[in-house]
Design a protein around this motif. Structure first.
Motif, mmCIF file in Angstrom:
data_model
loop_
_atom_site.group_PDB
_atom_site.id
_atom_site.type_symbol
_atom_site.label_atom_id
_atom_site.label_comp_id
_atom_site.label_asym_id
_atom_site.label_seq_id
_atom_site.Cartn_x
_atom_site.Cartn_y
_atom_site.Cartn_z
ATOM 1 N N ARG A 1 1.119 -1.253 -0.047
ATOM 2 C CA ARG A 1 0.377 0.070 0.356
ATOM 3 C C ARG A 1 1.359 1.534 -0.173
ATOM 4 N NH1 ARG A 1 -3.599 -2.908 3.430
ATOM 5 N NH2 ARG A 1 -2.219 -2.339 5.464
ATOM 6 N N ARG B 1 -4.509 0.721 -5.237
ATOM 7 C CA ARG B 1 -3.783 0.754 -3.736
ATOM 8 C C ARG B 1 -5.573 0.090 -2.985
ATOM 9 N NH1 ARG B 1 -5.212 4.817 -0.866
ATOM 10 N NH2 ARG B 1 -6.238 6.206 -1.577
ATOM 11 N N ALA C 1 -5.680 -3.082 -1.868
ATOM 12 C CA ALA C 1 -4.852 -3.599 -0.779
ATOM 13 C C ALA C 1 -5.479 -2.979 -0.126
ATOM 14 C CB ALA C 1 -3.958 -3.219 -1.559
ATOM 15 N N GLY C 2 -6.642 -2.107 0.351
ATOM 16 C CA GLY C 2 -6.759 -1.199 1.399
ATOM 17 C C GLY C 2 -8.372 -2.495 1.577
#
Length: 757
Positions: A473, A492, A495-496
């Motif tokens: 991240r 992003r 990944a979060g």
């Protein structure tokens, strides 16, 4: 055929041979070790060609690059010791020309060819021709490519070897009616898959019999273009599958090992987008079973070199089924390197030279966790359609390593009596997070329409999955690209995502979590708007190096009034309300900045600001000193001004780990000159990206229904079907089969029927 010698310049650190005392082969006796090749040719382009060149340089092996006419200034051409042009841009006329590649081998004296992935990497005829010429193919024998390259034959081999396969039809009868009957027998949904396919090409999921024929034709057409063979198989489509694959490696002496598994479940358009190793949530028994079956698969075809055995893992039953074997190095091989501390390209060169595998099964480390994120030129909010264009600005996170660091010191020995396929996974090693960047393009490079749109691969490794994901991240927040659209913001967000953090992965992850992954685009923050406006003011009225009453006139009025300016900024979303930023220049060289959005206003008082570089603004906002990257992107020179955001100057603001893009509306006088030529009529169909027209299914005067397929496009080896936006009559057709069309070109205009108007 032309030849160039690259000149040394930037990125010198990636060119020079480096001494690595702890290589994978330090334990081999010199007397038993056969010498490596003096010179190899890399029959590929982009990041994989650069990747192979780096390992070759490390080992003191000279490299030969080949390139098409549009790749003459590509990074792989400049990194190689020699480079030869082998034809025009289309792959069929360059990178797929076996005769030209062999001619370059003769001309350059290359003793071996590394095929990379894609192109000729799984072409048995290519491997045979090289053997006939006395040139080593850095890959498996042609017989293994044939056996495993055919999805039908490979499944039959696996069944005979006791490896479970997905129910389906894997025969040779390609009659459309027969295949449709087989699909009904298997039961929908089914998966149509090119027999000689890979990379998601020639693959279609079909949910009903009414969709089957169109999907079959599209899959066969795509398979023909990508692999030169239209044959397909039909399989049961598992509803909640995971994609788990095992990296195997075999030598010419009968040795074969597993380098553990990877999870590549999160995909779009049937192609991987993020991969990790090892696969999360697998028991040691299941890991051993997968590895054992994968090694058996490789041995069944007398495999040599790097290969990947792919399995479908059913989340509902925890059973796995053989899917296919890729007889080459995979795009995602770096995650395996990161958890084992090995260089798989080095292994390839050693095995091709006739040396034994350097490590036994029980000696292969399994340490920590790794992720790879593929950076693509594509628009995730437009169904991940590929994009193209120049990389106007590129700033990447700083890699910690070029190659995977050795992990031998952290390997936990397998307990006595245990199978070598049952490693002890070390997730508590005292290791620092590491990051690699595998890229094939630099700032200024052109991402074209003829090849895959991948720009780079971001690879991270950590002590465990949580640490590796945190590192990923952070790295994605530092990755900044301006030019073509990219998937960085999407990666992003992915990944979060909490479900991804919790390792609840499956191949349907993106559609399942679509609303979380694609939330409504937020309005720009007041901080981003303020910095965009300050960038415009400071750019248009640069601060003088030696201030005087005359040089500061741009910020003043003769009556003593302080200069003020209101800047309108709007989102790329045409429906979004524009924002305004009012800037008032103070006498002390500072500014009062007030931004107004649909949700409210905010004032930043007494702001000090200056341009730290042509792409960076340093400003104090509410007491915090921030340095923000702001990159201007001019509109295309040949497109008249209009109300379309694509015809305006864009400002890309990188702030707080996010990218915010706003546009500066064109002035009224410019709009009146240019005319709103891009204002789309209700029935107009435009090219969503630069493409080649594959098929035009309508003529002027045809009556069409809403949703009817009218044009088929191809860009970067991916087909896109454009459908009529409304029912009506075809008023105009602005393209023809085989034509190259630019983004925004009006291809078909449908005049709506009165009821649809």
């Amino acid at each position: 055929m032309s030849r160039i010698r690259p000149s040394l310049g930037a990125r010198e650190d990636l060119r020079q041979p480096q001494f690595h005392p702890e290589t994978s082969f330090s334990s081999l006796l010199p007397s038993a070790h056969k010498p490596l090749f003096d010179k190899i040719l890399i029959a590929n382009r982009g990041e994989i060609a650069c990747r192979v060149i780096r390992t070759a340089k490390k080992l003191g092996v000279r490299t030969v690059a080949v390139y098409s006419e549009v790749d003459s200034d590509a990074l792989h051409v400049r990194l190689a010791d020699e480079a030869y042009c082998i034809g025009p841009a289309p792959s069929a006329e360059s990178y797929l020309r076996i005769d030209k590649i062999i001619e370059v081998c003769r001309q350059s004296g290359a003793q071996a060819v590394h095929p990379g992935y894609g192109f000729l990497s799984e072409n048995a005829q290519f491997a045979d021709r090289l053997a006939q010429e006395g040139i080593t193919f850095i890959g498996p024998p042609a017989s293994a490519i044939v056996s495993m390259g055919s999805k039908s034959e490979s499944k039959n081999i696996m069944s005979a070897a006791g490896v479970p396969v997905v129910p389906g039809y894997h025969g040779t009868n390609q009659d459309p009616e027969f295949l449709q009957q087989e699909a009904s027998r298997i039961g929908y949904p089914v998966l149509i898959k090119a027999v000689h396919g890979g990379g998601g090409k020639g693959m279609r999921v079909v949910h009903s019999t009414s969709e089957f024929r169109d999907a079959l034709e599209s899959a066969q057409r795509e398979a023909t273009k990508s692999f030169g063979n239209a044959d397909v198989l039909v399989e049961k489509y598992i509803q909640r599958p995971r994609h788990v694959e095992v990296q195997v490696f075999a030598d010419k002496l009968g040795g074969c090992v597993s380098l553990w598994e990877r999870d590549c479940s999160v995909q779009r358009r049937n192609q991987k987008i993020i991969e990790e190793a090892p696969a999360p949530g697998l028991s040691s028994e299941l890991r051993a079973d997968l590895s054992e079956k994968a090694v058996a698969a490789a041995k069944a075809v007398d495999y040599v070199g790097a290969g990947t055995v792919e399995f479908i893992f059913d989340n509902d039953t925890s059973k796995f089924y053989f899917m296919e074997m890729n007889t080459r190095l995979q795009v995602e091989h770096p995650v395996t390197e990161m958890i084992t501390g090995l260089d798989l390209v080095e292994w390839q060169l050693e095995v091709a030279a006739g040396n034994p595998l350097p490590l036994s099964q029980s000696a292969i480390p399994l340490v920590g966790h790794a992720f790879e994120a593929r950076i693509y030129a594509e628009n995730p909010r437009n169904n991940f359609l590929p994009d193209s264009g120049q990389l106007l600005y590129l700033s990447t996170p700083e890699p910690t390593h070029v190659f995977a660091p050795s992990l031998e010191a952290y390997r936990i020995p397998v307990p006595e009596g245990s199978s070598g396929f049952t490693p002890v996974h070390n997730t508590s090693a005292a290791i620092a997070p590491t990051m690699r960047l595998e890229q094939g393009f630099e700032e200024g490079a052109q991402i074209g329409v003829f090849y895959d749109p991948m720009i780079a691969k971001l690879v991270v490794h950590g002590q465990d999955r949580t640490e590796a994901l945190r590192k990923l991240r952070t790295a994605l927040e530092e990755y900044k690209v301006v030019g073509p659209s990219t998937n960085i913001e999407f990666l992003r967000t992915l990944a979060g995502n909490q479900a991804f953090i919790d390792a609840e992965v499956e191949t349907g992850f993106i559609p399942k979590h679509f609303n979380e992954l694609f939330p409504p685009v937020p309005e720009p923050s007041h901080e981003a708007l303020a910095q965009a406006a300050l960038f415009v003011v400071l750019r248009d009225h640069p601060a003088p190096s030696t201030p005087s009453p005359w040089t500061t006139l741009t910020s003043r009025r003769f009556a003593g009034d302080v200069y003020e300016r209101t800047i309108t900024l709007q989102s790329e979303e045409a429906s979004a309300s524009p924002s305004t930023v009012h800037i008032r220049a103070l006498s002390n060289g500072r500014f009062d900045v007030t931004s107004h959005t649909a949700s409210g206003s905010h004032t930043f008082a007494n702001v000090s600001a200056h341009l730290a570089s042509p792409t960076a603004v340093t400003a104090s906002l509410d007491g915090a000193l921030v340095r923000t990257t702001v990159v201007s992107q001019s509109p295309p020179a040949n497109v008249p001004a209009s109300s379309s955001p694509s015809t305006m100057e864009r400002l890309h603001v990188f702030h707080g780990g996010r990218k915010t893009t706003v546009v500066l509306p064109s002035p009224e006088w410019l709009l009146s000159l240019g005319g709103d030529v891009l204002g789309a009529a209700k029935g107009a169909l435009r090219a969503p990206m630069p493409s080649v027209v594959v098929e035009v299914r309508v003529q002027v005067g045809d009556k069409v229904e809403a949703g009817q397929a009218v044009v088929v496009l191809e860009s970067m080896k991916t087909e896109t079907v454009l459908r009529a936006p409304t029912g009506g009559v075809v008023k105009a057709v602005g393209c023809q089969k085989g034509e190259m069309v630019e983004e925004g070109r009006e291809l078909v205009d449908v005049e709506p029927e009165e009821g649809d108007a």
